[in-house]
Every structure is written in C-alpha cells, then in structure tokens.
Motif scaffolding. Structure first.
Motif, PDB file in Angstrom:
ATOM      1  N   ALA A 114       0.834  -1.212   0.000  1.00 59.04           N
ATOM      2  CA  ALA A 114       0.000   0.000   0.000  1.00 59.04           C
ATOM      3  C   ALA A 114       0.868   1.262   0.000  1.00 59.04           C
ATOM      4  N   ARG A 115       1.981   1.197   0.725  1.00 57.42           N
ATOM      5  CA  ARG A 115       2.876   2.363   0.763  1.00 57.42           C
ATOM      6  C   ARG A 115       3.495   2.596  -0.615  1.00 57.42           C
ATOM      7  N   VAL A 116       3.865   1.485  -1.277  1.00 58.90           N
ATOM      8  CA  VAL A 116       4.495   1.621  -2.594  1.00 58.90           C
ATOM      9  C   VAL A 116       3.492   2.183  -3.607  1.00 58.90           C
ATOM     10  N   ALA A 117       2.227   1.794  -3.472  1.00 54.13           N
ATOM     11  CA  ALA A 117       1.198   2.348  -4.362  1.00 54.13           C
ATOM     12  C   ALA A 117       1.080   3.863  -4.142  1.00 54.13           C
ATOM     13  N   ALA A 118       1.019   4.282  -2.883  1.00 52.42           N
ATOM     14  CA  ALA A 118       0.952   5.719  -2.577  1.00 52.42           C
ATOM     15  C   ALA A 118       2.216   6.423  -3.055  1.00 52.42           C
ATOM     16  N   GLY A 119       3.346   5.742  -2.901  1.00 49.99           N
ATOM     17  CA  GLY A 119       4.625   6.306  -3.360  1.00 49.99           C
ATOM     18  C   GLY A 119       4.641   6.498  -4.869  1.00 49.99           C
ATOM     19  N   GLY A 120       3.985   5.603  -5.601  1.00 50.04           N
ATOM     20  CA  GLY A 120       3.909   5.743  -7.057  1.00 50.04           C
ATOM     21  C   GLY A 120       3.156   7.008  -7.444  1.00 50.04           C
ATOM     22  N   LEU A 121       2.113   7.278  -6.682  1.00 47.97           N
ATOM     23  CA  LEU A 121       1.345   8.500  -6.901  1.00 47.97           C
ATOM     24  C   LEU A 121       2.200   9.737  -6.558  1.00 47.97           C
ATOM     25  N   ALA A 122       2.902   9.655  -5.434  1.00 46.85           N
ATOM     26  CA  ALA A 122       3.778  10.771  -5.029  1.00 46.85           C
ATOM     27  C   ALA A 122       4.846  11.015  -6.083  1.00 46.85           C
ATOM     28  N   ARG A 123       5.383   9.940  -6.638  1.00 51.08           N
ATOM     29  CA  ARG A 123       6.418  10.098  -7.673  1.00 51.08           C
ATOM     30  C   ARG A 123       5.857  10.801  -8.906  1.00 51.08           C
ATOM     31  N   ALA A 124       4.609  10.470  -9.258  1.00 50.36           N
ATOM     32  CA  ALA A 124       3.998  11.111 -10.431  1.00 50.36           C
ATOM     33  C   ALA A 124       3.842  12.615 -10.175  1.00 50.36           C
ATOM     34  N   ALA A 125       3.424  12.970  -8.947  1.00 52.91           N
ATOM     35  CA  ALA A 125       3.283  14.394  -8.608  1.00 52.91           C
ATOM     36  C   ALA A 125       4.647  15.082  -8.604  1.00 52.91           C
ATOM     37  N   LEU A 126       5.644  14.391  -8.057  1.00 49.45           N
ATOM     38  CA  LEU A 126       6.991  14.978  -8.012  1.00 49.45           C
ATOM     39  C   LEU A 126       7.558  15.149  -9.425  1.00 49.45           C
ATOM     40  N   ALA A 127       7.261  14.204 -10.323  1.00 52.70           N
ATOM     41  CA  ALA A 127       7.767  14.296 -11.701  1.00 52.70           C
ATOM     42  C   ALA A 127       7.238  15.570 -12.363  1.00 52.70           C
ATOM     43  N   ALA A 128       5.999  15.949 -11.989  1.00 52.55           N
ATOM     44  CA  ALA A 128       5.425  17.168 -12.562  1.00 52.55           C
ATOM     45  C   ALA A 128       5.985  18.425 -11.879  1.00 52.55           C
ATOM     46  N   LEU A 129       6.238  18.343 -10.572  1.00 52.64           N
ATOM     47  CA  LEU A 129       6.608  19.539  -9.808  1.00 52.64           C
ATOM     48  C   LEU A 129       8.124  19.752  -9.730  1.00 52.64           C
ATOM     49  N   VAL A 130       8.893  18.663  -9.649  1.00 59.05           N
ATOM     50  CA  VAL A 130      10.367  18.743  -9.557  1.00 59.05           C
ATOM     51  C   VAL A 130      10.952  17.727 -10.541  1.00 59.05           C
ATOM     52  N   ASP A 145      13.629  17.200 -12.039  1.00 63.08           N
ATOM     53  CA  ASP A 145      15.014  16.695 -11.916  1.00 63.08           C
ATOM     54  C   ASP A 145      15.216  15.771 -10.719  1.00 63.08           C
ATOM     55  N   LEU A 146      14.203  15.601  -9.889  1.00 59.25           N
ATOM     56  CA  LEU A 146      14.365  14.788  -8.677  1.00 59.25           C
ATOM     57  C   LEU A 146      14.500  13.309  -9.040  1.00 59.25           C
ATOM     58  N   ARG A 147      15.479  12.636  -8.452  1.00 62.02           N
ATOM     59  CA  ARG A 147      15.675  11.188  -8.658  1.00 62.02           C
ATOM     60  C   ARG A 147      15.776  10.527  -7.294  1.00 62.02           C
ATOM     61  N   ILE A 148      14.836   9.662  -6.971  1.00 62.09           N
ATOM     62  CA  ILE A 148      14.865   8.957  -5.692  1.00 62.09           C
ATOM     63  C   ILE A 148      15.282   7.513  -5.962  1.00 62.09           C
ATOM     64  N   THR A 149      16.381   7.079  -5.370  1.00 63.76           N
ATOM     65  CA  THR A 149      16.896   5.738  -5.633  1.00 63.76           C
ATOM     66  C   THR A 149      17.264   5.053  -4.324  1.00 63.76           C
ATOM     67  N   GLY A 150      16.745   3.848  -4.134  1.00 63.10           N
ATOM     68  CA  GLY A 150      17.108   3.044  -2.971  1.00 63.10           C
ATOM     69  C   GLY A 150      18.000   1.894  -3.392  1.00 63.10           C
ATOM     70  N   THR A 193      18.624   7.602  -1.580  1.00 63.19           N
ATOM     71  CA  THR A 193      19.183   8.913  -1.925  1.00 63.19           C
ATOM     72  C   THR A 193      18.203   9.669  -2.814  1.00 63.19           C
ATOM     73  N   ALA A 194      17.976  10.930  -2.485  1.00 65.35           N
ATOM     74  CA  ALA A 194      17.169  11.797  -3.346  1.00 65.35           C
ATOM     75  C   ALA A 194      18.110  12.818  -3.969  1.00 65.35           C
ATOM     76  N   ARG A 195      18.334  12.666  -5.279  1.00 67.42           N
ATOM     77  CA  ARG A 195      19.185  13.615  -5.999  1.00 67.42           C
ATOM     78  C   ARG A 195      18.308  14.661  -6.677  1.00 67.42           C
ATOM     79  N   GLY A 196      18.773  15.903  -6.674  1.00 66.65           N
ATOM     80  CA  GLY A 196      18.007  16.957  -7.343  1.00 66.65           C
ATOM     81  C   GLY A 196      16.876  17.516  -6.506  1.00 66.65           C
ATOM     82  N   CYS A 197      16.967  17.327  -5.182  1.00 64.58           N
ATOM     83  CA  CYS A 197      15.930  17.895  -4.305  1.00 64.58           C
ATOM     84  C   CYS A 197      16.230  19.387  -4.104  1.00 64.58           C
ATOM     85  N   PRO A 198      15.264  20.255  -4.287  1.00 66.51           N
ATOM     86  CA  PRO A 198      15.564  21.687  -4.138  1.00 66.51           C
ATOM     87  C   PRO A 198      15.881  22.046  -2.688  1.00 66.51           C
ATOM     88  N   PRO A 199      16.634  23.151  -2.469  1.00 66.44           N
ATOM     89  CA  PRO A 199      16.850  23.605  -1.095  1.00 66.44           C
ATOM     90  C   PRO A 199      15.560  24.190  -0.534  1.00 66.44           C
TER      91      PRO A 199
END
Ligand code: EPS
Length: 366
Positions: free
Chosen positions: A133-149, A151-156, A213-219
């Motif tokens: 369930a968390r990964v499903a919500a995370g997929g949605l968050a990633r879609a929102a982040l792709a639109a808003l930021v 350059d952000l790359r989140i990698t585990g 690691t989250a690369r490209g996160c704004p200050p």
C-alpha cells in the motif's frame, strides 16, 4: 495522532491485512491535474511484489492496483484517491500451528498484549504485505513529483546484508537494476547470493541496511523545529516493518568525527553554494540544502524462521516454535522500493508545505 495515517498535506492512510480480501492506500491532498494511471503505479509495485526470485517469499501475488476514486480522464482531481490491491494467494493454514504461540522477535506478542486478539493469518496487519500500500501511494507521489520537480531522482539500494557491507569504491548506479538485491556493488551481489542461499537452506534469515538517496531535491524543504524534513523522513523509515534503526547522512558515525572533519565546506559555484562533502546528508537545521538527501535504515532479520526457537503459548506454557510457510530470508531486499516510496511521500508532503508557507521563494545568495 493518527494510527494508520502519515503526512501533513499529502496524507496517506493504509488499510488491510495480509490474508484479508484486499489492502490499499487512501490518499488525501494530492495536487489536482497530475497525470496518473494504474500502469504508472504498477511499475513501482512490480519492484516490491513477492515471488520474484528464490531470495524472496514464494507467495505469488500480482499486486495489481486498482484506482477507485480521485482520478478522471487520466488526471488527479484533487479529491480522495483510493488505491486497492486484492490478495489472491493467501495460505492461512500455514499459520494454524502458530496461532496460539508468539514468534520471538515478532509483533505477535505485543499485538496480543495490547489488543487481546490478533489476526494471526500471515501476521495480519503487522505483515510486511502492508508495504504494498505504501508503494502504491509512493507511485502516486512520484507522479506528482515528476510534474513539480522534474530533476528529482529517488533511488534506494542495499548497502549491507548481515555483516557484509558493499565496497563504495565499486558503487555503480546502473548496477542497482541488474541484480536481485538492488545493490550498486556487483561483487557484493555475487557474494550475497551465495551467503543468502546458505542461510535460506539452513532455515535462517538475516538483516540488511538500505540507503535511499534523493538527488536533485531543491533547497528549502522542511522547517524548524518540529517540522524538520529529517524528523519526518526518520519517522517514515522507522514506520516500515522490521526497521530498527534510521540514519541521515553520517548518522551515528558523525559522533566520531571532529568539527573540522564534519564541516561540509562551502564555496561559491556558478549557480549558488557548492558543498565539498555531504556529511549532513543534505539536511541542515531540518531544511534541505539542495545536496543529495541520504537516509539509511536497518531492517532486522525476518522473525518467521524454520529453526526452532523457544517461546511461550497464549496460556503461558513454555514451548518451541518453528514457522513454516513462505517467508523472505532477507526481508530487507523488498524494503528497498518501500524506502523509496516513503522518501517520495515525505518529499512531496514537504514540497506542498513549503509552497503553502513561502510560496517556494528562496533567500538570495550572491
Ligand atoms: C505477501 C507478502 O509477504 C509476506 C510477508 C510476511 C510477513 O509476515 O511479513 C509473511 C509472508 O506471508 P504469507 O505467509 O502469507 O506468504 C510473506 O509472503 C508481501 O510482501 O506481499
């Protein structure tokens, strides 16, 4: 205080048990107009789902997500988004033998002491299956982040299995996708395969350390004092099943450094501050610096093991316990996409909080 909910503006409530009919996430506060469909969320779920290698549980679940609300013509509407995943491969009889006993190192005993009853089938709500369930919500968050930021790359990735850590000299971002352990060190992947196979065959399990690691996160994300970005990241990671420790940047190791060694020296680069190092893990005073955000968490060994351990029954009799069924010899492997999902949810949440408070306007340097 919410028992099953996390996040401030991007609020995620998860629900469901491992052997119930379904589980899922109810997401409130997602920005409207975000392009999303089931396939986009499925992409992330497929990385976590069980039964994909001999190194994970053999339960076969498609983890097929259904979007039940909050999306119209491929875009979020700003209303509540309900994500549902049906359980299809429950085998509850595996648990009948341990229904009256407590697995050492498992939530069985605390759930019983607190509530007086528990859904013992597959661990019920305490099952790592909840992380779908968390990964499903995370997929949605990633879609929102792709639109808003964009350059952000989140990698585990896994940096340690049992006592065996990676060699950072061999760190290769592309390798992470190539081996069943999500590790950036190809040699570690080979060594761990042999090591884990031995443990699995001997009826034992082992822990792991995962780094995200989250690369490209704004200050500017996060705020003092009780709204720190690292406070929420640590809480999010600690809420994942089996997690017993969390670090940001150098974490516990920073205690051994001198102030000189720990100083992430700053120079003026072409586009703003340049940091020579990143002991802080990209967060100072609870606020992101614009460097990589680096979080690590330790996952304990799976407590459902085939090696007999001493325990007690619900009647207080001393006995032995062996947990049969389909279990992960190292549940840390599948915790990698879960850690990424939690990072995505927290960063999106803080992005929305920051837009509300500052409008995203940054203090000038230079
Ligand atoms: C099904 C998943 O993992 C499960 C997590 C789990 C536990 O106790 O945490 C126990 C096992 O459940 P079962 O005995 O029903 O097969 C795992 O298979 C999943 O993550 O999707």
């Amino acid at each position: 205080m919410s028992f099953n909910t996390f996040g401030h503006l991007f609020r995620v409530t998860t629900w469901g048990e491992s052997h119930g009919p379904a589980l899922g996430a109810t997401v409130d506060g997602c920005p409207p107009g975000i392009a999303i469909d089931e396939a986009m969320i499925q992409h992330w779920l497929d990385r976590r789902k069980p039964g994909q290698s001999k190194f994970t549980t053999q339960r076969r679940e498609p983890d097929a997500v259904q979007i039940l609300s909050g999306v119209f013509e491929g875009r979020t509407t700003g209303t509540t988004i309900q994500l549902m995943i049906e359980n299809t491969d429950q085998r509850s009889k595996d648990y009948s033998e341990i229904a009256q006993k407590f697995r050492p190192g498992h939530a069985d005993i605390t759930y019983h002491q607190k509530y007086g009853l528990r859904d013992y089938r597959g661990g019920g709500r305490s099952s790592a299956r909840e992380t779908a369930a968390r990964v499903a919500a995370g997929g949605l968050a990633r879609a929102a982040l792709a639109a808003l930021v964009p350059d952000l790359r989140i990698t585990g990735y896994m940096v340690q299995m049992g006592p065996h850590g990676i060699d950072r000299g061999r760190f290769d971002w592309d390798e992470i996708e190539r081996n069943p352990f999500w590790t950036p060190d190809p040699q570690a992947a080979e060594d761990w395969a042999a090591y884990l196979d031995g443990l699995r065959k001997s009826g034992d399990s082992v822990g792991a350390v995962i780094e995200v690691t989250a690369r490209g996160c704004p200050p500017g994300l996060g705020a003092p004092i009780y709204a720190k970005l690292d406070t929420d990241l640590a809480a999010a990671a600690m809420s994942i099943n089996a997690v017993k420790g969390v670090e940001i940047g150098d974490g516990m190791a920073s205690a051994a450094l001198t102030g000189t060694a720990n100083a992430d020296e700053i120079t003026m680069g072409p586009d703003g501050p340049d940091y020579g190092s990143n002991h802080a893990g990209g967060i100072l005073g609870g606020i992101s610096t614009g460097q990589d955000i680096v979080m690590r968490f330790a996952v304990k060994p799976t407590s459902s093991i085939l090696t007999p351990r001493r325990t007690i029954t619900m009647d207080g009799e001393e006995t032995d316990i062996v947990t049969k069924g389909r279990h992960d010899p190292c549940v840390g492997i599948r915790a990698v996409p879960v850690g990424e999902a939690m990072m995505a949810c927290v960063i999106l949440d803080h992005l929305l909080l920051d837009r509300g408070q500052t409008g995203g306007v940054r203090g000038a340097i230079g």
